[in-house]
Scaffold this active site. Structure first.
Site, PDB file in Angstrom:
ATOM      1  CB  CYS A 148      -0.924  -0.179   1.230  1.00 21.06           C
ATOM      2  SG  CYS A 148      -0.151  -0.411   2.625  1.00 21.06           S
TER       3      CYS A 148
HETATM    4  N1  LIG Z   1      -4.243  -4.383   5.234  1.00 25.81           N
HETATM    5  C1  LIG Z   1      -3.756  -3.955   4.073  1.00 25.81           C
HETATM    6  O1  LIG Z   1      -3.997  -2.584   4.009  1.00 25.81           O
HETATM    7  C2  LIG Z   1      -2.958  -4.530   3.162  1.00 25.81           C
HETATM    8  C3  LIG Z   1      -2.657  -3.786   2.035  1.00 25.81           C
HETATM    9  C4  LIG Z   1      -1.793  -4.473   0.942  1.00 25.81           C
HETATM   10  C5  LIG Z   1      -1.135  -5.827   1.307  1.00 25.81           C
HETATM   11  N2  LIG Z   1      -1.652  -6.498   2.055  1.00 25.81           N
HETATM   12  C6  LIG Z   1      -1.014  -7.755   2.460  1.00 25.81           C
HETATM   13  O2  LIG Z   1      -1.916  -8.595   2.075  1.00 25.81           O
HETATM   14  C7  LIG Z   1      -2.019  -9.541   3.128  1.00 25.81           C
HETATM   15  C8  LIG Z   1      -3.209 -10.048   3.838  1.00 25.81           C
HETATM   16  O3  LIG Z   1      -3.311  -8.666   4.786  1.00 25.81           O
HETATM   17  P1  LIG Z   1      -4.624  -8.464   5.457  1.00 25.81           P
HETATM   18  O4  LIG Z   1      -4.414  -7.212   5.979  1.00 25.81           O
HETATM   19  O5  LIG Z   1      -5.989  -9.009   4.686  1.00 25.81           O
HETATM   20  O6  LIG Z   1      -4.266  -9.393   6.764  1.00 25.81           O
HETATM   21  P2  LIG Z   1      -5.143  -9.846   7.944  1.00 25.81           P
HETATM   22  O7  LIG Z   1      -6.588  -8.963   7.894  1.00 25.81           O
HETATM   23  O8  LIG Z   1      -4.407  -9.960   9.145  1.00 25.81           O
HETATM   24  O9  LIG Z   1      -5.644 -11.376   7.519  1.00 25.81           O
HETATM   25  C9  LIG Z   1      -4.557 -12.342   7.360  1.00 25.81           C
HETATM   26  C10 LIG Z   1      -5.281 -13.760   7.356  1.00 25.81           C
HETATM   27  O10 LIG Z   1      -5.343 -13.854   8.737  1.00 25.81           O
HETATM   28  C11 LIG Z   1      -6.552 -14.752   8.897  1.00 25.81           C
HETATM   29  N3  LIG Z   1      -7.388 -14.174   9.929  1.00 25.81           N
HETATM   30  C12 LIG Z   1      -8.511 -13.110   9.829  1.00 25.81           C
HETATM   31  N4  LIG Z   1      -8.810 -12.642  10.849  1.00 25.81           N
HETATM   32  C13 LIG Z   1      -8.244 -13.437  11.837  1.00 25.81           C
HETATM   33  C14 LIG Z   1      -8.238 -13.222  13.187  1.00 25.81           C
HETATM   34  N5  LIG Z   1      -9.078 -12.563  13.775  1.00 25.81           N
HETATM   35  N6  LIG Z   1      -7.476 -14.059  13.901  1.00 25.81           N
HETATM   36  C15 LIG Z   1      -6.589 -15.029  13.249  1.00 25.81           C
HETATM   37  N7  LIG Z   1      -6.348 -14.882  11.750  1.00 25.81           N
HETATM   38  C16 LIG Z   1      -7.143 -14.017  11.216  1.00 25.81           C
HETATM   39  C17 LIG Z   1      -7.236 -14.786   7.486  1.00 25.81           C
HETATM   40  O11 LIG Z   1      -6.901 -16.072   7.188  1.00 25.81           O
HETATM   41  P3  LIG Z   1      -8.057 -17.289   6.994  1.00 25.81           P
HETATM   42  O12 LIG Z   1      -9.353 -16.668   6.456  1.00 25.81           O
HETATM   43  O13 LIG Z   1      -7.393 -18.062   6.113  1.00 25.81           O
HETATM   44  O14 LIG Z   1      -7.927 -17.623   8.536  1.00 25.81           O
HETATM   45  C18 LIG Z   1      -6.691 -13.880   6.900  1.00 25.81           C
HETATM   46  O15 LIG Z   1      -6.334 -14.082   5.375  1.00 25.81           O
HETATM   47  C19 LIG Z   1      -0.580  -9.745   3.952  1.00 25.81           C
HETATM   48  O16 LIG Z   1       0.281 -10.192   3.110  1.00 25.81           O
HETATM   49  C20 LIG Z   1      -0.579  -8.063   3.667  1.00 25.81           C
HETATM   50  O17 LIG Z   1       0.785  -7.662   4.005  1.00 25.81           O
HETATM   51  C21 LIG Z   1      -2.370  -5.789   3.390  1.00 25.81           C
END
Ligand SMILES: NC(=O)c1ccc[n+]([C@@H]2O[C@H](COP(=O)([O-])OP(=O)(O)OC[C@H]3O[C@@H](n4cnc5c(N)ncnc54)[C@H](OP(=O)(O)O)[C@@H]3O)[C@@H](O)[C@H]2O)c1
Length: 337
Positions: A148
């Site tokens: 991002c």
């Molecule tokens: N957030 C951003 O703004 C952003 C921007 C660009 C790139 N990214 C990248 O995209 C990827 C995913 O990011 P994200 O922000 O979507 O990560 P996240 O919300 O932390 O989710 C990551 C994974 O954790 C699991 N999860 C969801 N809620 C959870 C909880 N309460 N407790 C434990 N596990 C949980 C989910 O997998 P399951 O459904 O398989 O359990 C989810 O796919 C990362 O590599 C990140 O660096 C993020």
């Protein structure tokens, strides 16, 4: 177009569900979740009740599913284990993690502290910033969706570096992100009481992992190695990124001339808007737009370049859909406007 989302219950995964539901050519064939397998997507996100009631499948289903594209929405280091097998089965991939963004295994290890296990794919993976690499994304098998902060920084600075108007030495990037940028996993740092009423910097200097990715992309734009001073901040808002880049001008140009250059550069870009005033995160909330602007700092040889976008939109899931559209030869804006 049958699609699968791996890691569907994270912030980027659930935002992808929202985008793909309104995409006229995409079908949500499989939603994979480790933490909530067996539950319905709408049990985890009740706002989707009656709209996305699919049952969440365990990760083992990725081995069997017949889809055209998988969006990987899990943490870095996980995608590099799974993506090679998906590609072997003829499935294309948009990876939202950092696993395929850097062009060398050595750089990956430098910034992420682990050895890359699919280094051969780093040469093939296309950095998914359509405004810079549209031609390579078209038809690609593996697209590394950018981070991002690097998306905002690159879009705000690109016109100046491309025109040789900015001195690549000494660029400072001061950026602020909403809390969803840290993901949905629980952590003390992102508790309401810790964040509300506070703004704080984190990982200053060359310690934030996005620094390597920014430097890789800005170096390509400048045609020489670029080092940046990058300081991210956490803001008490749910989503949004505001990035401000400070740099020395290599030529004497006015704000009006700079704005003209930005207008020309982005005139045909569907998701980059050169705004008349200054960018606001609120104006891009929930969208795939990146709003940019630029100013000459009067009486100095400096310029300031701005970008505002939604970290879950142009900073992640919106951009991932834009990339999918390009990879499969569809209209770039499908499902995004
Ligand atoms: N957030 C951003 O703004 C952003 C921007 C660009 C790139 N990214 C990248 O995209 C990827 C995913 O990011 P994200 O922000 O979507 O990560 P996240 O919300 O932390 O989710 C990551 C994974 O954790 C699991 N999860 C969801 N809620 C959870 C909880 N309460 N407790 C434990 N596990 C949980 C989910 O997998 P399951 O459904 O398989 O359990 C989810 O796919 C990362 O590599 C990140 O660096 C993020």
């Amino acid at each position: 177009m049958r699609t699968a989302i791996w890691g569907a219950t994270g912030y980027t995964g659930s935002e992808l569900v929202r985008y793909l539901l309104r995409h006229p050519r995409a079908e949500l064939a499989l939603l994979v979740s480790e933490s909530s397998a067996g539950a319905k997507f709408s049990d985890v996100f009740p706002g989707f009740r009656g709209v996305a009631d699919l049952e969440l499948a365990p990760p083992s289903e990725l081995e069997r599913v017949e889809v055209e594209v998988v969006f990987c929405c899990r943490a870095h280091t996980e995608a590099m284990e799974v993506v090679p097998r998906l590609l072997e089965r003829g499935i294309r991939v948009v990876d939202l993690s950092a696993d395929f963004r850097l062009h060398s295994g050595r750089e990956y290890e430098r910034w992420y502290g682990v050895r890359h296990t699919a280094e051969e794919l780093l040469r093939e993976a296309v950095y998914g910033l359509p405004e810079l690499y549209r031609g390579q994304i078209q038809g690609a098998r593996l697209v590394a969706n950018p981070g991002c902060y690097p998306t905002a920084a690159a879009l705000s600075i690109a016109p100046l570096l491309e025109e040789g108007l900015a001195d690549p030495e000494g660029i400072v990037i001061d950026a602020k992100s909403g809390v969803s940028g840290a993901g949905r996993k629980l952590s003390l740092r992102t508790h309401f009481v810790e964040v509300y009423g506070d703004i704080s910097p984190y990982n200053p200097g060359r310690t934030h992992r996005h620094t390597g990715e920014m430097e890789q992309e800005l170096s390509k734009l400048a045609g020489r190695p670029v080092r940046v001073t990058f300081v991210p901040h956490l803001m008490p808002i749910d989503r949004g990124i505001l990035s401000v880049a400070y740099m020395r001008l290599a030529e004497d140009v006015s704000t009006e001339e700079l704005l003209g250059i930005y207008e020309k550069r982005y005139a045909r870009e569907p998701f980059v808007r050169v705004v008349e005033g200054l960018p606001h995160t609120k104006n891009v909330w929930g969208t795939n737009f990146c709003d940019v602007s630029v100013r000459r700092v009067e009486g100095t040889d400096r310029a300031v370049a701005f970008a505002a976008m939604d970290n879950l939109g142009k900073g992640a899931s919106g951009q991932a859909v834009q990339n999918m559209n390009l990879m499969f030869g569809m209209e770039e804006t499908l499902g995004l406007r």
